[in-house]
Design a protein around this motif. Structure first.
Motif, PDB file in Angstrom:
ATOM      1  N   UNK A  90      51.547  47.564  32.328  1.00 37.99           N
ATOM      2  CA  UNK A  90      51.108  48.106  31.035  1.00 37.99           C
ATOM      3  C   UNK A  90      49.594  48.144  31.052  1.00 37.99           C
ATOM      4  N   UNK A  91      49.072  49.033  30.266  1.00 37.56           N
ATOM      5  CA  UNK A  91      47.625  49.126  30.090  1.00 37.56           C
ATOM      6  C   UNK A  91      47.323  48.795  28.636  1.00 37.56           C
ATOM      7  N   UNK A  92      46.284  48.003  28.445  1.00 36.47           N
ATOM      8  CA  UNK A  92      45.881  47.642  27.089  1.00 36.47           C
ATOM      9  C   UNK A  92      44.358  47.620  27.037  1.00 36.47           C
ATOM     10  N   UNK A  93      43.799  47.803  25.841  1.00 36.52           N
ATOM     11  CA  UNK A  93      42.336  47.817  25.724  1.00 36.52           C
ATOM     12  C   UNK A  93      41.727  46.487  26.157  1.00 36.52           C
ATOM     13  N   UNK A  94      40.619  46.584  26.856  1.00 36.01           N
ATOM     14  CA  UNK A  94      39.853  45.399  27.257  1.00 36.01           C
ATOM     15  C   UNK A  94      39.207  44.825  25.994  1.00 36.01           C
ATOM     16  N   UNK A  95      39.476  43.562  25.664  1.00 39.79           N
ATOM     17  CA  UNK A  95      38.903  42.989  24.439  1.00 39.79           C
ATOM     18  C   UNK A  95      37.375  42.920  24.478  1.00 39.79           C
ATOM     19  N   UNK A  96      36.798  42.916  25.686  1.00 39.46           N
ATOM     20  CA  UNK A  96      35.342  42.854  25.817  1.00 39.46           C
ATOM     21  C   UNK A  96      34.678  44.228  25.830  1.00 39.46           C
ATOM     22  N   UNK A  97      35.455  45.257  26.150  1.00 41.66           N
ATOM     23  CA  UNK A  97      34.905  46.611  26.227  1.00 41.66           C
ATOM     24  C   UNK A  97      36.026  47.596  25.931  1.00 41.66           C
ATOM     25  N   UNK A  98      36.102  48.050  24.701  1.00 39.85           N
ATOM     26  CA  UNK A  98      37.185  48.926  24.264  1.00 39.85           C
ATOM     27  C   UNK A  98      37.276  50.239  24.999  1.00 39.85           C
ATOM     28  N   UNK A  99      36.252  50.607  25.748  1.00 43.65           N
ATOM     29  CA  UNK A  99      36.301  51.855  26.523  1.00 43.65           C
ATOM     30  C   UNK A  99      37.145  51.702  27.777  1.00 43.65           C
ATOM     31  N   UNK A 100      37.344  50.460  28.208  1.00 45.30           N
ATOM     32  CA  UNK A 100      38.112  50.206  29.431  1.00 45.30           C
ATOM     33  C   UNK A 100      39.514  49.715  29.080  1.00 45.30           C
ATOM     34  N   UNK A 101      40.408  49.888  30.029  1.00 45.78           N
ATOM     35  CA  UNK A 101      41.761  49.368  29.868  1.00 45.78           C
ATOM     36  C   UNK A 101      42.040  48.349  30.954  1.00 45.78           C
ATOM     37  N   UNK A 102      42.788  47.311  30.578  1.00 44.57           N
ATOM     38  CA  UNK A 102      43.211  46.305  31.533  1.00 44.57           C
ATOM     39  C   UNK A 102      44.662  46.564  31.918  1.00 44.57           C
ATOM     40  N   UNK A 103      44.939  46.412  33.184  1.00 44.19           N
ATOM     41  CA  UNK A 103      46.279  46.603  33.720  1.00 44.19           C
ATOM     42  C   UNK A 103      46.899  45.229  33.929  1.00 44.19           C
ATOM     43  N   UNK A 104      48.113  45.035  33.419  1.00 45.82           N
ATOM     44  CA  UNK A 104      48.847  43.784  33.610  1.00 45.82           C
ATOM     45  C   UNK A 104      50.292  44.111  33.953  1.00 45.82           C
ATOM     46  N   UNK A 105      50.993  43.126  34.469  1.00 45.91           N
ATOM     47  CA  UNK A 105      52.414  43.289  34.756  1.00 45.91           C
ATOM     48  C   UNK A 105      53.222  43.187  33.473  1.00 45.91           C
ATOM     49  N   UNK A 106      54.287  43.953  33.405  1.00 43.83           N
ATOM     50  CA  UNK A 106      55.269  43.767  32.348  1.00 43.83           C
ATOM     51  C   UNK A 106      56.237  42.672  32.820  1.00 43.83           C
ATOM     52  N   UNK A 107      57.122  42.252  31.960  1.00 42.75           N
ATOM     53  CA  UNK A 107      58.138  41.279  32.386  1.00 42.75           C
ATOM     54  C   UNK A 107      58.970  41.853  33.525  1.00 42.75           C
ATOM     55  N   UNK A 108      59.265  43.141  33.438  1.00 41.27           N
ATOM     56  CA  UNK A 108      60.022  43.810  34.493  1.00 41.27           C
ATOM     57  C   UNK A 108      59.242  43.810  35.809  1.00 41.27           C
ATOM     58  N   UNK A 109      57.946  44.069  35.735  1.00 37.29           N
ATOM     59  CA  UNK A 109      57.100  44.047  36.933  1.00 37.29           C
ATOM     60  C   UNK A 109      57.035  42.661  37.551  1.00 37.29           C
ATOM     61  N   UNK A 110      56.942  41.655  36.704  1.00 36.74           N
ATOM     62  CA  UNK A 110      56.897  40.264  37.189  1.00 36.74           C
ATOM     63  C   UNK A 110      58.217  39.899  37.882  1.00 36.74           C
ATOM     64  N   UNK A 111      59.335  40.287  37.251  1.00 36.43           N
ATOM     65  CA  UNK A 111      60.647  40.010  37.868  1.00 36.43           C
ATOM     66  C   UNK A 111      60.780  40.743  39.198  1.00 36.43           C
ATOM     67  N   UNK A 112      60.287  41.973  39.235  1.00 38.92           N
ATOM     68  CA  UNK A 112      60.356  42.762  40.464  1.00 38.92           C
ATOM     69  C   UNK A 112      59.585  42.082  41.590  1.00 38.92           C
ATOM     70  N   UNK A 113      58.360  41.663  41.279  1.00 42.07           N
ATOM     71  CA  UNK A 113      57.542  40.987  42.291  1.00 42.07           C
ATOM     72  C   UNK A 113      58.193  39.698  42.754  1.00 42.07           C
TER      73      UNK A 113
END
Length: 153
Positions: A90-113
């Protein structure tokens, strides 16, 4: 000036040069084989690599991931779009810089890994159990302890 026949250019012993070649080839083959074991047809190698990287580093920007993978930002953006479409990141706004997005794993991505990691570890443990004697496995453990020095600065 006479050179020791057991040396290759650069003052490296022939045995060190041979060990380096053999180690590189063996690790390359092993890495390729381990990837094949858990490799599903629904992810490309770059997608697997990016998913693993996100899992390892946690929240990161697409540009940081591209830099870590040594690929162009456009290539990483394409890879991340495919992973997001499959619900693995998932991509979500960077709390320190709203112009950037942070990429993180979803629960599904974590289970996959985690599932891929478990399959790979089980395959490797089974291969070591089936293809080597106890004495050979002990020799491998001793060799790994020696190789650990290669990872130190």
């Amino acid at each position: 000036m006479d050179r020791n026949p057991a040396e290759v250019p650069g003052g490296i012993s022939a045995s060190a040069a041979q060990a380096a070649r053999d180690l590189r080839v063996a690790f390359s083959r092993l890495r390729r084989r381990i990837r094949e074991v858990a490799q599903d047809d629904d992810l490309t190698p770059p997608q697997v690599s990016a998913l693993t990287l996100v899992g390892k580093h946690g929240a990161a920007t697409a540009s940081a991931l591209a830099s870590a993978e040594g690929v162009r930002p456009q290539s990483m953006a394409t890879t991340l779009a495919a992973l997001e479409h499959q619900g693995l990141i998932r991509r979500s706004p960077d709390p320190d810089d709203g112009r950037r997005q942070l990429v993180t794993l979803t629960d599904s991505g974590r289970r996959r890994l985690e599932g891929d990691r478990q399959v790979r570890e089980e395959w490797l443990a089974r291969a070591l159990q089936d293809r080597y004697t106890e004495a050979e496995r002990q020799t491998l453990l001793e060799a790994f302890a020696l190789m650990e020095r290669l990872t130190r600065p």
